[in-house]
Each structure stands twice: as structure tokens, then as C-alpha cells.
Design a protein around this motif. Structure first.
Motif, PDB file in Angstrom:
ATOM      1  N   ASP A 194       0.798  -1.133  -0.115  1.00 48.92           N
ATOM      2  CA  ASP A 194       0.136  -0.057  -0.410  1.00 48.92           C
ATOM      3  C   ASP A 194       0.828   1.133   0.281  1.00 48.92           C
ATOM      4  O   ASP A 194       1.094   1.775   0.868  1.00 48.92           O
ATOM      5  CB  ASP A 194      -1.251   0.563   1.109  1.00 48.92           C
ATOM      6  CG  ASP A 194      -1.968   0.554   1.246  1.00 48.92           C
ATOM      7  OD1 ASP A 194      -1.307   2.360   0.352  1.00 48.92           O
ATOM      8  OD2 ASP A 194      -2.786   0.562   2.073  1.00 48.92           O
ATOM      9  N   PRO A 196       1.751   5.522  -1.729  1.00 48.93           N
ATOM     10  CA  PRO A 196       1.266   5.970  -3.054  1.00 48.93           C
ATOM     11  C   PRO A 196       2.148   5.601  -4.317  1.00 48.93           C
ATOM     12  O   PRO A 196       3.410   6.077  -4.302  1.00 48.93           O
ATOM     13  CB  PRO A 196       0.607   7.558  -2.909  1.00 48.93           C
ATOM     14  CG  PRO A 196       1.861   7.136  -1.189  1.00 48.93           C
ATOM     15  CD  PRO A 196       2.089   5.587  -1.100  1.00 48.93           C
ATOM     16  N   ASP A 211       5.933  10.741  -1.747  1.00 46.20           N
ATOM     17  CA  ASP A 211       5.029  11.368  -1.282  1.00 46.20           C
ATOM     18  C   ASP A 211       3.887  11.977  -2.362  1.00 46.20           C
ATOM     19  O   ASP A 211       3.998  12.650  -2.657  1.00 46.20           O
ATOM     20  CB  ASP A 211       5.436  12.026  -0.075  1.00 46.20           C
ATOM     21  CG  ASP A 211       6.076  11.848   0.831  1.00 46.20           C
ATOM     22  OD1 ASP A 211       6.005  10.526   0.984  1.00 46.20           O
ATOM     23  OD2 ASP A 211       7.183  12.109   1.654  1.00 46.20           O
ATOM     24  N   GLY A 213       1.333  10.948  -4.248  1.00 50.77           N
ATOM     25  CA  GLY A 213       0.851  10.308  -5.795  1.00 50.77           C
ATOM     26  C   GLY A 213      -0.482   9.789  -5.296  1.00 50.77           C
ATOM     27  O   GLY A 213      -1.074   9.874  -4.072  1.00 50.77           O
ATOM     28  N   ARG A 214      -0.636   9.037  -6.129  1.00 45.87           N
ATOM     29  CA  ARG A 214      -1.841   8.813  -5.940  1.00 45.87           C
ATOM     30  C   ARG A 214      -2.524   7.248  -4.877  1.00 45.87           C
ATOM     31  O   ARG A 214      -1.791   6.065  -5.559  1.00 45.87           O
ATOM     32  CB  ARG A 214      -3.094   8.353  -7.552  1.00 45.87           C
ATOM     33  CG  ARG A 214      -2.846   9.646  -8.034  1.00 45.87           C
ATOM     34  CD  ARG A 214      -3.174   9.397  -9.823  1.00 45.87           C
ATOM     35  NE  ARG A 214      -4.492   8.549  -9.654  1.00 45.87           N
ATOM     36  CZ  ARG A 214      -5.431   8.533 -10.407  1.00 45.87           C
ATOM     37  NH1 ARG A 214      -4.462   8.475 -12.118  1.00 45.87           N
ATOM     38  NH2 ARG A 214      -6.611   7.680 -10.921  1.00 45.87           N
ATOM     39  N   GLU A 215      -3.234   6.585  -4.626  1.00 45.06           N
ATOM     40  CA  GLU A 215      -3.323   5.384  -3.719  1.00 45.06           C
ATOM     41  C   GLU A 215      -3.212   4.432  -4.719  1.00 45.06           C
ATOM     42  O   GLU A 215      -4.201   4.136  -5.217  1.00 45.06           O
ATOM     43  CB  GLU A 215      -4.731   4.927  -2.784  1.00 45.06           C
ATOM     44  CG  GLU A 215      -5.562   4.014  -2.664  1.00 45.06           C
ATOM     45  CD  GLU A 215      -6.666   3.765  -1.689  1.00 45.06           C
ATOM     46  OE1 GLU A 215      -6.642   3.016  -1.150  1.00 45.06           O
ATOM     47  OE2 GLU A 215      -7.416   4.309  -3.132  1.00 45.06           O
ATOM     48  N   SER A 216      -2.863   3.682  -4.538  1.00 46.11           N
ATOM     49  CA  SER A 216      -2.096   2.220  -5.232  1.00 46.11           C
ATOM     50  C   SER A 216      -2.248   1.159  -3.950  1.00 46.11           C
ATOM     51  O   SER A 216      -0.856   1.413  -3.103  1.00 46.11           O
ATOM     52  CB  SER A 216      -1.116   2.750  -5.720  1.00 46.11           C
ATOM     53  OG  SER A 216      -0.990   3.559  -6.328  1.00 46.11           O
ATOM     54  N   THR A 238      -6.287  -1.167  -7.232  1.00 45.16           N
ATOM     55  CA  THR A 238      -5.872  -0.243  -7.810  1.00 45.16           C
ATOM     56  C   THR A 238      -5.030  -0.694  -9.416  1.00 45.16           C
ATOM     57  O   THR A 238      -5.031  -1.899  -9.719  1.00 45.16           O
ATOM     58  CB  THR A 238      -5.719   1.229  -6.898  1.00 45.16           C
ATOM     59  OG1 THR A 238      -3.687   0.245  -6.552  1.00 45.16           O
ATOM     60  CG2 THR A 238      -6.726   1.703  -6.030  1.00 45.16           C
ATOM     61  N   ARG A 240      -3.034   1.748 -10.806  1.00 45.50           N
ATOM     62  CA  ARG A 240      -2.411   2.758 -11.131  1.00 45.50           C
ATOM     63  C   ARG A 240      -1.718   2.273 -12.776  1.00 45.50           C
ATOM     64  O   ARG A 240      -1.287   1.219 -12.681  1.00 45.50           O
ATOM     65  CB  ARG A 240      -1.188   3.627 -10.577  1.00 45.50           C
ATOM     66  CG  ARG A 240      -2.715   3.903  -9.369  1.00 45.50           C
ATOM     67  CD  ARG A 240      -3.836   4.446  -9.840  1.00 45.50           C
ATOM     68  NE  ARG A 240      -4.081   4.754  -8.267  1.00 45.50           N
ATOM     69  CZ  ARG A 240      -5.353   5.260  -8.665  1.00 45.50           C
ATOM     70  NH1 ARG A 240      -5.545   5.369  -9.057  1.00 45.50           N
ATOM     71  NH2 ARG A 240      -6.097   5.204  -7.398  1.00 45.50           N
ATOM     72  N   GLN A 243       1.788  -0.136 -12.204  1.00 47.94           N
ATOM     73  CA  GLN A 243       1.482  -0.194 -10.753  1.00 47.94           C
ATOM     74  C   GLN A 243       2.701  -1.485 -10.404  1.00 47.94           C
ATOM     75  O   GLN A 243       3.251  -1.425  -9.228  1.00 47.94           O
ATOM     76  CB  GLN A 243       0.342  -0.492  -9.881  1.00 47.94           C
ATOM     77  CG  GLN A 243      -0.413  -0.643  -9.084  1.00 47.94           C
ATOM     78  CD  GLN A 243      -1.605  -0.719  -8.160  1.00 47.94           C
ATOM     79  OE1 GLN A 243      -2.214   0.122  -9.153  1.00 47.94           O
ATOM     80  NE2 GLN A 243      -2.165  -1.614  -7.479  1.00 47.94           N
TER      81      GLN A 243
END
Length: 316
Positions: A194, A196, A211, A213-216, A238, A240, A243
Motif C-alpha cells: 500500500d 502511493p 509522497d 501520489g495516488r493511492e495504489s 487499484t 495505476r 503499478q
């Protein structure tokens, strides 16, 4: 085929990003292209009440902002022609959707600077008609795989299927299972990453754990351990860009063959890999029209299978 790129989207999932980054992420184009469109006035920005806002490239978006793009499409991505692509296979087709097995070296859809084969072109070559929803060059595409990643993709054949499938991917109700061969053996053998993800601060085409970034979220389990590498099953929560590659690289267990994200060139060569060992193995979702759950699986292609068998046989 349309000579313009049209997009109209709310920034809820892109809140906090700069306008140029959000347009690039949503349309999957280089940020330089998005910046050019903003500078030339092809991108408009509105707040929740419809009031026009200043559309500067550095404008930070809020969740209620609305972005409208109406720009001339680069010539090289609007002229999509039928293509015959070796290894491209239609796994399932009905009146509403088509599931394909994409070989490595094939992009999901045309984009600036990409002149190789695409899923859109391969489907045209196979005589499959897809949805006219979405930008002209990416008709029917509701999700993507990296050029160097093989495996299953679903493509919509009509507007209802396009809308429902896009929503399913956004709401994370689609079961996406990948298999990857990573360097070393992850510890623990089963876990969740977990962290970002955002654009790499120093590389336009790379991503990184950063820091802000989008939740991943990536769930994984080691299936086989070989010492120098491990076969891992991955369930994406997610979706991304890059990812799996970014998350395992951040753990110092990059995907074998993935030189972009830190794989050992010597190991890659010894395993005969010229791309990342990453395969979209299983795809499951509720059919967008009937509502019935459907699921599909894809076997490993020859290059990935060769690398895996080399490890199993102890030839590495």
C-alpha cells in the motif's frame, strides 16, 4: 475518423494533481502534449457551479473541478488502420464485448510517438467492430496493459458496454489477476503493498512511490520460490500505470527483465527476457448487459514460459 481529441471529466480521482499532469494521466499522453494543449487554449477548467477557472498548467485540481479538452489530435494517432498482429488472439466475443489475449509489443491504443501495433488496429484487422465511445484513437478501450505486458484485455463493442465497464474498473469491481516473476523472494511470502504512486520526479515516462501520489494497493502471494527469483500472483485493488512494476521495484524485487525499473541485465539475458516477466493471467467481471459473472484465463506466452522452465529445471 475524428481529427480531434475530446474529453470531459470530473477531477475527483485526480484531485491534487496539476492540470497538465491530470490531462496527461486521463488521456494517457505525454505531459508535454498536455502542456501544449493548455498553452494553446484547448483545455478548459470549471468549478462545481460551472464557473470558468484559469486553466494554467500548474493549477492544482480539486475533486469537484471539471476539465474539458477539445484539441486537434496528432495525425499519427487518428489514422488507425487494420493490422494483422502475430500472437493476437480473440478469447471471447459476443454482441457487447470482446476479450483478447494481447502479446507483448502491442499497445492498447495509438498514442503520440507510438508507431507499432495496437489492440485497436488488431481488432480492426480481425473484423471486430468496437464502441465509438472514447477518443477516436482508443475506441472501446476501457483499460490498458503496458506495451511490454502480455495477457487479457476486455474491449467494449457498444456504448452501454463501454459505460458499464468503465464504471466497473473505476469502482474496482473487476477481478484482475497477474502473474509476475520477481527477482529474489519477497518477505513475507504473502502480503499487501500500500504505497502511493506518482510520476517519477526525474523521468517523464517512469513512475515511482512518492509522497502525495495516488493511492495504489497491490495484494500478492508467492506461488513458487527458486532462490534467485519467485513466481508471484498479484491481485490489483487499484490500477495505476506501471503499478506492479513500481511496487515490486520499491521492495527491491523488480520484475525480472524489467530494466526500466531496476532488473538485473545479466539475469534478464540468462533467462532470455527482452521485456518484463508480467502477464495478465485472469480477468473476471459482471457482464455489462446480462449481469452474469464471466471469467477468462490466459496461458503464459512462449518467452515467459521459457524463463520460468529454466528456473524450474535449475538451468539458471
Amino acid at each position: 475518423m475524428s481529427e480531434r481529441v475530446h474529453a470531459d471529466f470530473r477531477a475527483d480521482a485526480l484531485a491534487g494533481l496539476r492540470l497538465d499532469a491530470a490531462v496527461a494521466e486521463f488521456l494517457q499522453i505525454p505531459r508535454t502534449q498536455a502542456t501544449s494543449w493548455i498553452k494553446e487554449g484547448y483545455v478548459s477548467l470549471f468549478n462545481a457551479t460551472g464557473q470558468s477557472l484559469k486553466a494554467a498548467k500548474s493549477t492544482k485540481l480539486t475533486a469537484t473541478d471539471r476539465v474539458v479538452v477539445d484539441a486537434p489530435a496528432p495525425r499519427d494517432i487518428t489514422d488507425v488502420k487494420p493490422q494483422v498482429v502475430d500472437g493476437f488472439r480473440v478469447v471471447f466475443e459476443d454482441d457487447d464485448l470482446v476479450v483478447v489475449d494481447k502479446p507483448a509489443g502491442v499497445a492498447a491504443h495509438p498514442s503520440p510517438g507510438w508507431h507499432g501495433p495496437t489492440v485497436v488496429g488488431a481488432l480492426m484487422g480481425a473484423g471486430v467492430r468496437v464502441s465509438t465511445s472514447g477518443a477516436a484513437e482508443r475506441q472501446g478501450i476501457v483499460h490498458r496493459l503496458d506495451v511490454g505486458t502480455s495477457g487479457l484485455m476486455v474491449v467494449a463493442k457498444n456504448e452501454q458496454a463501454y459505460t458499464v465497464l468503465k464504471r466497473a474498473f473505476k469502482e474496482r469491481t473487476v477481478e484482475k489477476v497477474y502473474h509476475t516473476l520477481v527477482q529474489g523472494i519477497p518477505d513475507p511470502l504473502k502480503g499487501t503493498i500500500d504505497a502511493p504512486i506518482g510520476r517519477h520526479p526525474g523521468h517523464e515516462w517512469r513512475f515511482a512511490v512518492v509522497d502525495g501520489g495516488r493511492e495504489s494497493v497491490t495484494h500478492y502471494e508467492v506461488l513458487e520460490a527458486f532462490g534467485p527469483a519467485a513466481l508471484v500472483e498479484v491481485h490489483l485493488e487499484t490500477g495505476r500505470t506501471h503499478q506492479i512494476r513500481v511496487h515490486f521495484s520499491a521492495l527491491n524485487h523488480p520484475c525480472a527483465g524489467d530494466l526500466t525499473y531496476g532488473a538485473d541485465p545479466a539475469m534478464s539475458a540468462n533467462l532470455g527476457l527482452t521485456r518484463q516477466w508480467l502477464h495478465a493471467h485472469k480477468l473476471g467481471f459482471d457482464h455489462p448487459v446480462t449481469g452474469a459473472y464471466v471469467e477468462f484465463e490466459s496461458d503464459y506466452p512462449q518467452d515467459l514460459d521459457f524463463a520460468l522452465e529454466s528456473l524450474r529445471d535449475g538451468h539458471f
